[in-house]
Design an enzyme around this catalytic site. Sequence first.
Site, PDB file in Angstrom:
ATOM      1  N   TYR A 151      -4.748   2.731   7.775  1.00 19.34           N
ATOM      2  CA  TYR A 151      -3.929   1.676   7.104  1.00 19.34           C
ATOM      3  C   TYR A 151      -3.601   0.690   8.215  1.00 19.34           C
ATOM      4  O   TYR A 151      -2.993  -0.230   7.805  1.00 19.34           O
ATOM      5  CB  TYR A 151      -2.884   2.378   6.556  1.00 19.34           C
ATOM      6  CG  TYR A 151      -1.666   3.304   7.422  1.00 19.34           C
ATOM      7  CD1 TYR A 151      -1.378   2.745   8.803  1.00 19.34           C
ATOM      8  CD2 TYR A 151      -1.851   4.635   6.921  1.00 19.34           C
ATOM      9  CE1 TYR A 151      -0.565   3.555   9.401  1.00 19.34           C
ATOM     10  CE2 TYR A 151      -1.070   5.398   7.843  1.00 19.34           C
ATOM     11  CZ  TYR A 151      -0.395   4.832   9.111  1.00 19.34           C
ATOM     12  OH  TYR A 151       0.396   5.991   9.820  1.00 19.34           O
ATOM     13  N   LYS A 174       2.866   4.650   0.932  1.00 25.30           N
ATOM     14  CA  LYS A 174       3.416   5.249   2.175  1.00 25.30           C
ATOM     15  C   LYS A 174       3.005   6.691   2.205  1.00 25.30           C
ATOM     16  O   LYS A 174       3.536   7.503   1.430  1.00 25.30           O
ATOM     17  CB  LYS A 174       4.763   5.002   2.535  1.00 25.30           C
ATOM     18  CG  LYS A 174       5.423   5.713   3.733  1.00 25.30           C
ATOM     19  CD  LYS A 174       6.771   5.169   3.872  1.00 25.30           C
ATOM     20  CE  LYS A 174       7.435   5.415   5.378  1.00 25.30           C
ATOM     21  NZ  LYS A 174       7.122   6.988   5.916  1.00 25.30           N
ATOM     22  N   CYS A 198      12.811  51.378  -8.787  1.00 23.38           N
ATOM     23  CA  CYS A 198      12.565  52.655  -8.929  1.00 23.38           C
ATOM     24  C   CYS A 198      13.071  53.459  -7.668  1.00 23.38           C
ATOM     25  O   CYS A 198      12.974  54.469  -7.587  1.00 23.38           O
ATOM     26  CB  CYS A 198      11.183  52.881  -9.111  1.00 23.38           C
ATOM     27  SG  CYS A 198      10.028  52.444  -7.936  1.00 23.38           S
ATOM     28  N   GLU A 252       0.698  -1.239  -0.067  1.00 18.86           N
ATOM     29  CA  GLU A 252      -0.048   0.112   0.114  1.00 18.86           C
ATOM     30  C   GLU A 252       0.843   1.393  -0.079  1.00 18.86           C
ATOM     31  O   GLU A 252       2.008   1.285   0.123  1.00 18.86           O
ATOM     32  CB  GLU A 252      -0.898  -0.026   1.159  1.00 18.86           C
ATOM     33  CG  GLU A 252      -0.076   0.170   2.557  1.00 18.86           C
ATOM     34  CD  GLU A 252      -1.010  -0.166   3.445  1.00 18.86           C
ATOM     35  OE1 GLU A 252      -1.846   0.746   4.197  1.00 18.86           O
ATOM     36  OE2 GLU A 252      -1.427  -1.285   4.089  1.00 18.86           O
ATOM     37  N   CYS A 276       6.374  52.655 -10.865  1.00 23.69           N
ATOM     38  CA  CYS A 276       7.556  51.716 -11.202  1.00 23.69           C
ATOM     39  C   CYS A 276       7.404  50.660 -12.152  1.00 23.69           C
ATOM     40  O   CYS A 276       6.444  49.911 -12.590  1.00 23.69           O
ATOM     41  CB  CYS A 276       7.315  50.794  -9.642  1.00 23.69           C
ATOM     42  SG  CYS A 276       8.704  49.475  -9.655  1.00 23.69           S
ATOM     43  N   CYS A 321      13.219  50.061  -3.514  1.00 23.94           N
ATOM     44  CA  CYS A 321      12.812  48.975  -4.663  1.00 23.94           C
ATOM     45  C   CYS A 321      13.909  49.072  -5.572  1.00 23.94           C
ATOM     46  O   CYS A 321      14.514  50.033  -5.926  1.00 23.94           O
ATOM     47  CB  CYS A 321      11.845  49.906  -5.523  1.00 23.94           C
ATOM     48  SG  CYS A 321      11.297  49.089  -6.820  1.00 23.94           S
ATOM     49  N   LYS A 331      11.342   3.079   0.268  1.00 20.08           N
ATOM     50  CA  LYS A 331      11.185   4.613  -0.087  1.00 20.08           C
ATOM     51  C   LYS A 331      11.590   4.825  -1.339  1.00 20.08           C
ATOM     52  O   LYS A 331      12.567   4.354  -2.073  1.00 20.08           O
ATOM     53  CB  LYS A 331      12.222   5.030   1.141  1.00 20.08           C
ATOM     54  CG  LYS A 331      12.236   5.045   2.553  1.00 20.08           C
ATOM     55  CD  LYS A 331      11.267   6.003   3.087  1.00 20.08           C
ATOM     56  CE  LYS A 331      12.101   7.025   3.327  1.00 20.08           C
ATOM     57  NZ  LYS A 331      11.109   7.877   4.441  1.00 20.08           N
ATOM     58  N   CYS A 339       6.698  47.994  -2.908  1.00 25.39           N
ATOM     59  CA  CYS A 339       7.249  49.042  -3.669  1.00 25.39           C
ATOM     60  C   CYS A 339       5.849  49.844  -3.786  1.00 25.39           C
ATOM     61  O   CYS A 339       5.145  49.388  -4.519  1.00 25.39           O
ATOM     62  CB  CYS A 339       7.833  48.896  -4.758  1.00 25.39           C
ATOM     63  SG  CYS A 339       7.880  50.356  -5.933  1.00 25.39           S
ATOM     64  N   ASP A 350       2.402  10.647   2.744  1.00 24.86           N
ATOM     65  CA  ASP A 350       3.156  11.542   3.396  1.00 24.86           C
ATOM     66  C   ASP A 350       2.645  12.479   3.969  1.00 24.86           C
ATOM     67  O   ASP A 350       2.232  13.695   3.292  1.00 24.86           O
ATOM     68  CB  ASP A 350       4.196  12.022   2.163  1.00 24.86           C
ATOM     69  CG  ASP A 350       5.412  12.692   2.625  1.00 24.86           C
ATOM     70  OD1 ASP A 350       5.842  12.547   3.614  1.00 24.86           O
ATOM     71  OD2 ASP A 350       6.037  13.276   1.664  1.00 24.86           O
TER      72      ASP A 350
HETATM   73  S1  IVH Z   1       2.160   1.128   9.112  1.00 23.52           S
HETATM   74  C1  IVH Z   1       2.802  -1.063  12.642  1.00 23.52           C
HETATM   75  N1  IVH Z   1       1.208   1.795   6.799  1.00 23.52           N
HETATM   76  O1  IVH Z   1       5.117   5.995   7.899  1.00 23.52           O
HETATM   77  C2  IVH Z   1       2.881  -0.351  11.452  1.00 23.52           C
HETATM   78  N2  IVH Z   1       2.428   3.377   7.967  1.00 23.52           N
HETATM   79  O2  IVH Z   1       7.900   5.951   8.743  1.00 23.52           O
HETATM   80  C3  IVH Z   1       3.490   1.052  11.469  1.00 23.52           C
HETATM   81  N3  IVH Z   1       2.926   5.570   7.073  1.00 23.52           N
HETATM   82  O3  IVH Z   1       4.815   6.509  11.490  1.00 23.52           O
HETATM   83  C4  IVH Z   1       2.909   1.917  10.265  1.00 23.52           C
HETATM   84  N4  IVH Z   1       1.764   5.419   5.239  1.00 23.52           N
HETATM   85  O4  IVH Z   1       2.788   7.427   9.958  1.00 23.52           O
HETATM   86  C5  IVH Z   1       1.966   2.112   7.764  1.00 23.52           C
HETATM   87  N5  IVH Z   1       0.160   2.602   4.603  1.00 23.52           N
HETATM   88  C6  IVH Z   1       1.127   2.768   5.816  1.00 23.52           C
HETATM   89  C7  IVH Z   1       1.743   4.066   5.844  1.00 23.52           C
HETATM   90  C8  IVH Z   1       2.512   4.418   7.096  1.00 23.52           C
HETATM   91  C9  IVH Z   1       2.574   6.053   5.914  1.00 23.52           C
HETATM   92  C10 IVH Z   1       3.685   6.441   8.185  1.00 23.52           C
HETATM   93  C11 IVH Z   1       3.397   6.243   9.544  1.00 23.52           C
HETATM   94  C12 IVH Z   1       4.605   5.735   9.988  1.00 23.52           C
HETATM   95  C13 IVH Z   1       5.522   6.076   9.171  1.00 23.52           C
HETATM   96  C14 IVH Z   1       6.675   5.517   9.182  1.00 23.52           C
END
Ligand code: IVH
Length: 714
Positions: A270, A159, A457, A157, A478, A454, A360, A472, A161
């Site tokens: 998640y 990650k 001018c 799934e 200007c 400025c 990552k 300005c 941000d």
């Molecule tokens: S699982 C016990 N699933 O990534 C499992 N984390 O770098 C722990 N995060 O603190 C997390 N998407 O905030 C999980 N699909 C996802 C995620 C996820 C983002 C974040 C989460 C965690 C951080 C770790």
Amino acid sequence: MKYFCEVYTTQQEKYFLKQAKEFIIKSDVATDKMNDVIAILNYADWKYYVKDNPVLADKEYDTLFSLLKKLEEENPSLIAQDSPTQRVAKGLNSDFETVPHLVPMLSLDNSYNAEDLQDWHERNLKLLSKENDSDEQRNLFGEIPAFAGMTIEYCVEPKFDGASISLVFENDHFSRGATRGNGIQGDDITTNTKQIKSIPLSADFSSEKIKQIEMRGEVVIQKDKFKVFNDKLAADNKSPLANPRNAASGSLRMKDPKEVAERNLDAFVYQVSNIDGDTPFQTHYESLAYLSKKGFRSSFEIAKVFSKIEDVIKYAADFEEKRDELPYEIDGLVIKVNDFAQQEKIGMTSHHPRWAMAYKFKARQATSKLLNIEYQVGRTGSITPVAKIEPVYVGGVTISSLSLFNEDIIKEKNIRIGDTVLIERAGDVIPYVVKSFPELRDGSEQEVIFPKQCPICETTLEKPEEEAVWRCPNYTGCDAQVAERIIHFASKNALDIRGLGESNIRKFFEMGLLKDLPGIYRLPYEEIKNMEGFGAKSIEKMQEAIEKTKSQALHRLLFGLGIRYVGETTAKNLARGVSHLNELSTKTEEELLAIEDIGDKVAKSILDFFQNPKSIELLQELEALGLNFENQQKTQASGELAGKTFLFTGTLPTLKRKQAEEMAEAKGGKILSGVSTKLDYLIAGEKAGSKLEKAKKLGSVNIISEEEFLSLVG
Ligand code: IVH
């Protein structure tokens, strides 16, 4: 009878929608129907915020909401915990209380390439067959025979941000939202969490005899919402937020819940982290499906299960290529062992579960050296410091120059000329300086002294107290401001004068051939024709493009005028309600405030513009020159395609992208930036790539050709 979104059948939906219409028409709800109104509104929230598929028009929703509020005011004892009115916070958050998590919020281990994932998989195999893991049992090739035939299913799934969050539901009601904090305890942010509409206030866990459930998720802000929000900040002369991640995490700890609501946050859950009761699922994927069914936006909608690590690796590489197509930022994928029994066997460290791994994506950050700072004067007189850096490749492009926004940011980030700086460029977000490295200084760096005059001018700069930007004040005298206003007027999204781009405007301006905005219509073509770099043909084209501006849509002219705080969307909203520009000039503050998305500041700026004799003079001149002041398109919100969403991909056989978008908008349609379940129509041209694939996969999008689109817009 209590209704949760997942128990709705088509029939119930029909019944409720019918009822909703009746309540609205009668403008009255009997007390014993209060729960029905709550159910309808919660259902509408779910459809809108989680399913991206609205069932009520905004106006209908608002009317029902006010009816409910009135009823609740008359019968305060009947206010339900999950009434949508309970999201609306009264007052400000005081200090956030520290609360312990039911189970620690662990972090994730990181991997960066195929090899890391392969190693992790082998470690998992080993841990699952621990009892067999002794040297004696290895065969001649050093392999452990017990691995043969063992499969581990992986759930993959995104990650997300953003900012992680813990949500607790007790007896079917949302009872607590908390930040991650140090993993053991976090801040209680329940009130702010209620501002996130994709988190339901109640969900039916009691059917599975679950008394209490804690889940984890990530609060994110979608890229388009982030852009709108940042544009607003910029228009208010406030420092923009660096990226969607900062926007999400900063939002959760804001004092004013109303401001949190304004940020339009979204939340993906998640992970189910704790259950008081029997667990009704055996795998992670099933848990995501369960949460989704209970009305949450879970990563289920995008999660995938694989039984071979090679497939995970391939999927991860492909996904990275497409990361920018998602409507929110992700910084990688999370791969989790799917089966709970296997998870338990694999175990965890005090820092992270061993059964989960973050993959990552490539960093979109790089370091460079800040060589110099230049100061640019904007069309409203704002002075923007621009960092010139040693060119560096980041996020797919080479960057040599980037905005430092304002003086405060330079101070906050302790930036000096000569510093090594960290640059980030994520997706569509404009590149920015994350930080400087004072520890790398050798003493040759120079402090930044912001100019007092400025740079163009030499007028003394001004800075109103509540603003972050120096300005300005020489609005008409200007040269930089005048030139910038012309550039803006001629730009693609304003009057779209092809051939009269920034460099030509600057050239003509410096030569004195173009002195002000109406001067565009008095360019001495004969003289320009003989200038180096210009030919009769290119001038003819420029002349044609200038002529064409006279019949451009009203909202383009409004945007092109460069009224402070009036961006493209505001210009469209302004134009929509009038048939002639002059109607706007007579609007009162109240009337302006009644227009969609127009707040105090924008209204005041519009009033100022229309009351300024210089603007009146400019408008009169432009009208006399033959520019269209009428709204022929009458972009009514009630157009035939009102509320429908469109996206164009690939090369269309006859239409230009912008032209096609405008046709859709003229009928009340909305253009989206990416494929999601919110999308109604994808118009696919030649070489339509991943967007088309994604839409096909989603199944909910109507994929049509240009021809079909043309017949749709008539
Ligand atoms: S699982 C016990 N699933 O990534 C499992 N984390 O770098 C722990 N995060 O603190 C997390 N998407 O905030 C999980 N699909 C996802 C995620 C996820 C983002 C974040 C989460 C965690 C951080 C770790």
